[in-house]
Design a protein around this motif. Structure first.
Motif, short mmCIF file in Angstrom:
data_model
loop_
_atom_site.label_atom_id
_atom_site.label_comp_id
_atom_site.label_asym_id
_atom_site.label_seq_id
_atom_site.Cartn_x
_atom_site.Cartn_y
_atom_site.Cartn_z
N VAL A 16 -9.79 -14.71 41.55
CA VAL A 16 -8.85 -14.51 42.64
C VAL A 16 -9.59 -13.97 43.87
N CYS A 17 -9.18 -14.42 45.02
CA CYS A 17 -9.70 -13.90 46.28
C CYS A 17 -8.50 -13.52 47.14
N PRO A 18 -8.21 -12.22 47.24
CA PRO A 18 -7.04 -11.79 48.02
C PRO A 18 -7.10 -12.23 49.49
N ALA A 19 -8.30 -12.30 50.07
CA ALA A 19 -8.40 -12.71 51.48
C ALA A 19 -9.62 -13.61 51.68
N CYS A 20 -9.38 -14.88 51.99
CA CYS A 20 -10.48 -15.80 52.27
C CYS A 20 -11.03 -15.54 53.67
N GLY A 21 -12.34 -15.66 53.80
CA GLY A 21 -12.98 -15.50 55.09
C GLY A 21 -13.49 -16.84 55.59
N ILE A 22 -14.30 -16.79 56.63
CA ILE A 22 -14.88 -18.00 57.21
C ILE A 22 -16.39 -17.94 57.05
N ALA A 23 -16.96 -18.95 56.37
CA ALA A 23 -18.41 -19.03 56.16
C ALA A 23 -19.08 -19.47 57.45
N LYS A 24 -20.41 -19.36 57.49
CA LYS A 24 -21.17 -19.75 58.68
C LYS A 24 -20.97 -21.22 59.04
N ASP A 25 -20.70 -22.06 58.02
CA ASP A 25 -20.49 -23.48 58.30
C ASP A 25 -19.05 -23.80 58.70
N GLY A 42 -17.26 -15.21 53.14
CA GLY A 42 -17.43 -15.33 54.58
C GLY A 42 -16.83 -14.16 55.35
N ARG A 43 -17.08 -14.16 56.67
CA ARG A 43 -16.58 -13.12 57.56
C ARG A 43 -15.07 -12.95 57.40
N GLY A 44 -14.64 -11.72 57.06
CA GLY A 44 -13.23 -11.43 56.85
C GLY A 44 -12.77 -11.62 55.41
N GLY A 45 -13.65 -12.13 54.54
CA GLY A 45 -13.29 -12.36 53.14
C GLY A 45 -13.42 -11.09 52.29
N THR A 46 -12.70 -11.07 51.20
CA THR A 46 -12.69 -9.92 50.30
C THR A 46 -14.07 -9.62 49.73
N TRP A 47 -14.86 -10.65 49.47
CA TRP A 47 -16.16 -10.44 48.83
C TRP A 47 -17.32 -10.29 49.81
N VAL A 48 -17.07 -10.24 51.10
CA VAL A 48 -18.15 -10.18 52.08
C VAL A 48 -19.11 -9.04 51.76
N GLY A 49 -20.41 -9.32 51.77
CA GLY A 49 -21.44 -8.33 51.46
C GLY A 49 -21.74 -8.20 49.98
N GLY A 55 -17.07 -18.42 45.84
CA GLY A 55 -16.20 -18.05 46.96
C GLY A 55 -15.59 -19.27 47.64
N TYR A 56 -16.39 -20.34 47.74
CA TYR A 56 -15.90 -21.60 48.33
C TYR A 56 -14.86 -22.24 47.41
N GLN A 57 -15.16 -22.29 46.10
CA GLN A 57 -14.27 -22.93 45.14
C GLN A 57 -12.90 -22.24 45.11
N ILE A 58 -12.89 -20.92 45.15
CA ILE A 58 -11.64 -20.16 45.06
C ILE A 58 -10.79 -20.35 46.31
N CYS A 59 -11.46 -20.41 47.46
CA CYS A 59 -10.68 -20.56 48.71
C CYS A 59 -10.42 -22.01 49.05
#
Length: 121
Positions: free
Chosen positions: A80-89, A96-103, A117-121
């Protein structure tokens, strides 16, 4: 009488008998770029000291770099990813930036990967 003497007059056990933690559920990234349980995103972040105490930077490095990884049967990747972010691509990615797993993400190893992270979002 003997119990009182043992509890009040005996010195505490040697710190050598105390076992440091031997597991790090999530390795982070240290300032030097190495995997370390004390690094950003690691389970022990904020608990570590340079040389004294239960959690040390040296032990965090050893566990994340020298110890075998946990059994794949025991370690399940997050689903599960509560908040998807935006990857560099520009794609949606939990890393990605703004995503739950960033860092917390790595390229191929570990609980959090960019591919997962890509597969989940």
């Amino acid at each position: 009488q003997r119990g009182y003497q043992i509890c009040n007059l005996m010195p505490p056990p040697s710190p050598l008998l105390a076992r440091p933690p031997s597991v790090c559920p999530a390795c982070g990234i240290a300032k030097d770029g190495s995997n370390n349980c004390c690094g950003r995103g690691g389970t022990w972040v904020g608990k570590c000291s340079v040389q004294d105490g239960e959690f040390t930077f040296q032990r965090g490095y050893q566990i994340c770099n020298l110890m075998p990884p946990p059994s794949p049967l025991l370690a399940r990747p997050p689903s599960v990813c509560p908040a998807c972010g935006i990857a560099k691509d520009g794609s949606n990615n939990c890393c990605g930036r703004g995503g739950t797993w960033v860092g917390k993400c790595s390229v191929q190893d570990g609980e959090f990967t960019f591919q997962r992270g890509y597969q989940i979002c």
